[in-house]
Design an enzyme around this catalytic site. Structure first.
Site, short mmCIF file in Angstrom:
data_model
loop_
_atom_site.label_atom_id
_atom_site.label_comp_id
_atom_site.label_asym_id
_atom_site.label_seq_id
_atom_site.Cartn_x
_atom_site.Cartn_y
_atom_site.Cartn_z
N HIS A 157 58.95 43.55 126.62
CA HIS A 157 59.53 43.90 125.59
C HIS A 157 61.29 42.98 125.04
O HIS A 157 61.03 42.73 124.30
CB HIS A 157 60.01 45.31 124.84
CG HIS A 157 57.91 45.45 124.60
ND1 HIS A 157 57.70 45.22 123.12
CD2 HIS A 157 57.11 46.12 125.26
CE1 HIS A 157 56.84 45.82 123.26
NE2 HIS A 157 55.88 46.32 124.60
N ASP A 365 68.26 39.30 122.56
CA ASP A 365 67.16 40.10 121.68
C ASP A 365 65.86 39.37 122.52
O ASP A 365 65.46 38.58 121.57
CB ASP A 365 67.02 40.21 120.31
CG ASP A 365 66.66 41.50 119.65
OD1 ASP A 365 65.74 42.30 120.37
OD2 ASP A 365 67.36 41.80 118.83
P1 ADQ Z 1 64.33 47.12 119.75
O1 ADQ Z 1 65.64 46.40 120.34
O2 ADQ Z 1 64.05 48.51 119.27
O3 ADQ Z 1 62.87 46.64 120.07
P2 ADQ Z 1 63.19 45.62 117.05
O4 ADQ Z 1 62.24 44.83 117.57
O5 ADQ Z 1 63.91 45.24 115.82
O6 ADQ Z 1 64.28 45.93 119.05
O7 ADQ Z 1 62.94 47.01 116.67
C1 ADQ Z 1 63.54 48.05 115.62
C2 ADQ Z 1 62.33 48.41 114.91
O8 ADQ Z 1 63.40 49.71 115.39
C3 ADQ Z 1 62.45 48.37 113.70
O9 ADQ Z 1 61.16 48.38 113.45
C4 ADQ Z 1 63.24 48.47 112.67
O10 ADQ Z 1 63.11 49.25 111.03
C5 ADQ Z 1 63.51 50.48 113.08
N1 ADQ Z 1 65.68 50.50 113.22
C6 ADQ Z 1 66.05 49.85 114.26
N2 ADQ Z 1 67.15 50.32 113.35
C7 ADQ Z 1 66.76 51.51 112.50
C8 ADQ Z 1 67.54 52.79 112.26
N3 ADQ Z 1 68.80 52.50 111.87
N4 ADQ Z 1 66.92 52.88 110.65
C9 ADQ Z 1 65.54 53.56 110.66
N5 ADQ Z 1 64.55 52.29 111.53
C10 ADQ Z 1 65.53 51.80 112.09
C11 ADQ Z 1 62.81 46.24 121.60
C12 ADQ Z 1 63.16 45.23 121.81
C13 ADQ Z 1 62.79 43.97 120.59
C14 ADQ Z 1 61.71 43.85 120.52
C15 ADQ Z 1 60.95 45.32 120.24
C16 ADQ Z 1 59.43 45.05 120.01
O11 ADQ Z 1 64.56 45.19 122.40
O12 ADQ Z 1 63.66 42.10 120.83
O13 ADQ Z 1 61.66 43.00 119.38
O14 ADQ Z 1 60.94 45.69 121.87
O15 ADQ Z 1 58.89 44.46 121.02
#
Ligand code: ADQ
Length: 459
Positions: A157, A365
């Site tokens: 991921h 990311d």
């Molecule tokens: P993450 O690093 O967690 O995931 P991301 O893909 O942006 O990053 O997903 C975050 C999720 O958490 C989103 O659904 C978002 O809405 C939610 N979220 C983030 N901050 C929040 C907050 N303050 N309050 C509530 N909800 C929040 C990892 C990898 C990414 C990859 C994903 C999926 O780092 O690059 O896209 O896995 O593979």
């Protein structure tokens, strides 16, 4: 139909709407095949507790959830020490933050071996096993050592860095050789796949049969880019839900005379948050007309707070936000509202929709799903603008966003200004093209394409 066996560090009940992530992505496939989901138990037990290695089995509809209890010492060194202290920083190009410590790697190996030992007796010959993320890279090698012949796929991921960054990991040969125990390795982007290819040919002297097939260590490895997507319909429905609408109404009322910019992230040094705040300062300095008219709502969810680097980033952000508010704020306006907390999932789409601009500016990311969520939550008649880092995996797909280099403070500030003044027609056109991409490559496309490729890779 073969049974799907999912393995990840932590698991969630796929029937619960708040589950998110993999539970949403693979819940249907798991249920349809009467699948099994295996991972670490949420109860970490004390060292010396004889229950180490015990399994907890739960039913969630047609899905069986199995978790294994891991002792605290090993769990901390595997999770915090190696996975998040070495692999996370290195894979995000942050060698300066990596805590290379041999003891941690042993625990990483031991926990992977424990997972394999406990999972192997539960497997059926025809199972399709799908392992997720950097916590579990050596799992297939451990399963193969126990005689498993099943199809095993792996999805990373997070990004895969260039060969010379990977090679800084003391045991990188062992780690990367372990990938060859999989039949298929999935990465988020073409850039990651290029890095894998160049690592394998330069460091592992693998034979490159094609852009997606490599030979080494007497095995053939297939790899591909499978950019992860959203459950678009579910997120669109959440946007129409009561909680999101209420949030939208409240934000519109409170910020009736302001344009909102929004950032929603886990508080992590990969997300480029200090750089984002510096760009806001530059925007306010260079374009005084944005003062009083724009406010950034930055939500940073607490994450891995027990790791030192996370405490540092938190203090840095609080300092930056405080200084900007102190220098530019007034009795009736603050440029930044910074919240160190998680916002309920059903309210987030309302926040996105109330915002004229989203700032998604990670330094690196794997994908970044916030960028995709923001687009889906927009009103297509009057959509907001996505400012996106070119270093997020999502940038390969979302080329109609305003792409920025987050290290370039002035360039990012300029892009934010451009987003704030973008004419409606251009916003609509960009939004339409972004949404079409996000819909086409949604999470169902992702899981189906990966699983179909895994079946092909191992007939
Ligand atoms: P993450 O690093 O967690 O995931 P991301 O893909 O942006 O990053 O997903 C975050 C999720 O958490 C989103 O659904 C978002 O809405 C939610 N979220 C983030 N901050 C929040 C907050 N303050 N309050 C509530 N909800 C929040 C990892 C990898 C990414 C990859 C994903 C999926 O780092 O690059 O896209 O896995 O593979």
């Amino acid at each position: 139909m073969s049974r799907l066996v999912l393995v990840s560090n932590r698991l969630a009940d796929p029937r619960k709407p708040a589950a998110g992530g993999l539970a949403v992505a693979l819940g249907d496939a798991l249920a349809a095949s009467g699948g099994l989901w295996f991972g670490a138990d949420h109860e970490v037990i004390e060292d010396g507790d004889p229950r180490a290695g015990e399994l907890r089995v739960q039913r969630a509809g047609r899905v069986t959830l199995v978790t294994v209890k891991v002792a605290r010492g090993d769990y901390e060194r595997y999770y915090r020490g190696y996975a998040n202290g070495v692999l996370w920083p290195v894979f995000h190009y942050r060698l300066d933050l990596a805590q290379f410590d041999a003891g941690h790697m042993d625990a990483y190996r031991r926990v992977n071996r424990l997972f394999a030992q406990k999972l192997q007796p539960l497997l059926q010959p025809d199972d399709v096993i799908w392992v997720h993320d950097y916590h579990l890279i050596p799992l297939a090698a451990e399963l193969r050592a126990l005689g498993c012949q099943q199809r095993i796929g792996f999805f990373l991921h997070i990004p895969l860095p260039p060969p010379l960054i990977l090679a800084a990991i003391p045991a990188h040969e062992w780690l990367m050789q372990a990938l060859f125990a999989y039949d298929l390795v999935g990465l988020q982007s073409e850039a990651d796949l290029n890095h894998l290819r160049s690592y394998l040919s330069s460091e592992a002297r693998a034979e490159v049969f094609s852009s997606h097939r490599f030979g080494a260590f007497n095995r053939v490895l297939r790899a591909g880019a499978f950019p992860i997507g959203l459950d678009v319909d579910a997120f669109a429905a959440l946007t129409q839900g009561a909680a999101a609408r209420k949030t939208l109404a409240t934000m519109r009322e409170q910020y009736a005379h302001r344009r909102l910019l929004v950032g929603v992230d886990r508080l992590d040094y990969s997300k480029g948050l200090p750089q984002r705040l510096r760009a806001i300062r530059t925007l306010l300095e260079r374009h005084p007309e944005t003062r009083y008219s724009a406010t950034l709502i930055q939500i940073a969810a607490p994450s891995r707070e027990e790791v030192d680097a996370y405490g540092d980033i938190r203090r840095e952000l609080e300092g930056l936000a405080g200084a900007i508010n102190g220098d530019f704020g007034d009795l009736d306006w603050m440029p930044i509202r910074y919240l160190h907390r998680t916002v309920a999932r059903n309210r987030i789409p309302g926040l996105y929709r109330a915002s004229a601009v989203a700032l998604v500016t990670p330094l690196r990311d794997g994908m970044n799903l916030v960028a995709k969520e923001y687009v889906v939550a927009q009103d297509s008649a009057d959509p907001g603008v996505l400012v996106l880092s070119r270093f997020a995996g999502a940038a390969e797909q979302l080329t109609d966003a305003l792409l920025v280099n987050p290290y370039d403070t002035e360039g990012t500030a300029e892009a934010i200004r451009r987003a704030l003044v973008m004419p409606l027609e251009e916003r609509r056109q960009r939004h339409e093209r972004l949404l079409a991409k996000i819909r086409r490559y949604d999470v169902h496309w992702w899981s189906k394409t990966f699983l179909d490729s895994l079946l092909e890779a191992h007939p």
